[in-house]
Design an enzyme around this catalytic site. Sequence first.
Site, PDB file in Angstrom:
ATOM      1  N   ASP A   1     -75.215 -19.384 -64.271  1.00 13.50           N
ATOM      2  CA  ASP A   1     -74.632 -20.490 -65.025  1.00 13.50           C
ATOM      3  C   ASP A   1     -75.728 -21.024 -65.949  1.00 13.50           C
ATOM      4  OD1 ASP A   1     -76.286 -22.097 -63.498  1.00 13.50           O
ATOM      5  OD2 ASP A   1     -74.703 -23.392 -62.722  1.00 13.50           O
TER       6      ASP A   1
ATOM      7  N   CYS B   1     -78.480 -19.981 -60.525  1.00 10.09           N
ATOM      8  CA  CYS B   1     -77.939 -21.272 -60.952  1.00 10.09           C
ATOM      9  C   CYS B   1     -79.085 -22.268 -60.817  1.00 10.09           C
ATOM     10  CB  CYS B   1     -76.678 -21.660 -60.173  1.00 10.09           C
ATOM     11  SG  CYS B   1     -76.900 -22.065 -58.435  1.00 10.09           S
TER      12      CYS B   1
ATOM     13  N   THR C   1     -80.008 -24.356 -58.430  1.00  6.56           N
ATOM     14  CA  THR C   1     -80.682 -24.254 -57.130  1.00  6.56           C
ATOM     15  C   THR C   1     -80.601 -22.862 -56.515  1.00  6.56           C
ATOM     16  OG1 THR C   1     -78.624 -24.866 -56.062  1.00  6.56           O
ATOM     17  CG2 THR C   1     -80.189 -26.661 -56.537  1.00  6.56           C
TER      18      THR C   1
ATOM     19  N   HIS D   1     -83.089  -6.675 -42.836  1.00  6.75           N
ATOM     20  CA  HIS D   1     -82.250  -7.024 -41.684  1.00  6.75           C
ATOM     21  C   HIS D   1     -80.789  -7.292 -42.044  1.00  6.75           C
ATOM     22  CE1 HIS D   1     -85.731  -8.475 -38.856  1.00  6.75           C
ATOM     23  NE2 HIS D   1     -85.863  -7.216 -39.235  1.00  6.75           N
TER      24      HIS D   1
ATOM     25  N   HIS E   1     -79.525  -3.527 -36.776  1.00  6.31           N
ATOM     26  CA  HIS E   1     -79.090  -4.485 -37.804  1.00  6.31           C
ATOM     27  C   HIS E   1     -77.711  -4.112 -38.362  1.00  6.31           C
ATOM     28  CE1 HIS E   1     -82.986  -6.207 -37.444  1.00  6.31           C
ATOM     29  NE2 HIS E   1     -83.554  -5.049 -37.716  1.00  6.31           N
TER      30      HIS E   1
HETATM   31  C1  RB5 Z   1     -75.241 -27.212 -62.478  1.00  4.39           C
HETATM   32  O1  RB5 Z   1     -75.592 -28.465 -62.958  1.00  4.39           O
HETATM   33  C2  RB5 Z   1     -75.719 -27.042 -61.068  1.00  4.39           C
HETATM   34  O2  RB5 Z   1     -74.946 -27.799 -60.203  1.00  4.39           O
HETATM   35  C3  RB5 Z   1     -75.689 -25.583 -60.665  1.00  4.39           C
HETATM   36  O3  RB5 Z   1     -76.493 -24.853 -61.533  1.00  4.39           O
HETATM   37  C4  RB5 Z   1     -76.192 -25.236 -59.281  1.00  4.39           C
HETATM   38  O4  RB5 Z   1     -77.455 -25.782 -59.043  1.00  4.39           O
HETATM   39  C5  RB5 Z   1     -75.252 -25.464 -58.174  1.00  4.39           C
HETATM   40  O5  RB5 Z   1     -75.539 -25.136 -57.010  1.00  4.39           O
END
Ligand code: RB5
Length: 149
Positions: free
Chosen positions: A7, A64, A66, A97, A132
């Site tokens: 994203d 993304c 995080t 694993h 595994h």
């Molecule tokens: C987008 O702002 C953010 O929420 C997305 O990139 C991600 O971190 C979601 O888990």
Amino acid sequence: MLAIGSDHGGFALKQEVKKHLEERGIEYKDWGCYDESSCDYPEMASRVATAIQRGEAELGLLFCGTGLGISMAANKYDGIRAACCSDYFSAKFTRVHNDANILCLGGRVLGAGLACELVDVFLDTPFEGGRHQRRIDQITEIERQQKQR
Ligand code: RB5
């Protein structure tokens, strides 16, 4: 072939990792997004997960902000084992694993240097199989049972 996607929150890191893949001569297909305009990570997870399900790619990379939301979405797809990692040991052992087939990285968490190290160890490490495999089979069985609820 490697399927990759992000994203907007993961876009910049994906661009850095793409340069690294090109330097290594690793073929990939980028399923989007293609700029930093806001978009929704479940859609990008869906594109990469279904490319793997269709056999168009063996492994995937998703980015993304995080790495978390996009991994949650990807793991809803049968046969997808997406691991969100920010340390070397986890990126290695989720292959050894868990036979993970998608590595998820956080563009707002990791620098490009560490991200490329994680990508390298993920791509270069084989699944160990053996005991595994039994556990992977149990995950597949959970997927089957969930459909019958
Ligand atoms: C987008 O702002 C953010 O929420 C997305 O990139 C991600 O971190 C979601 O888990």
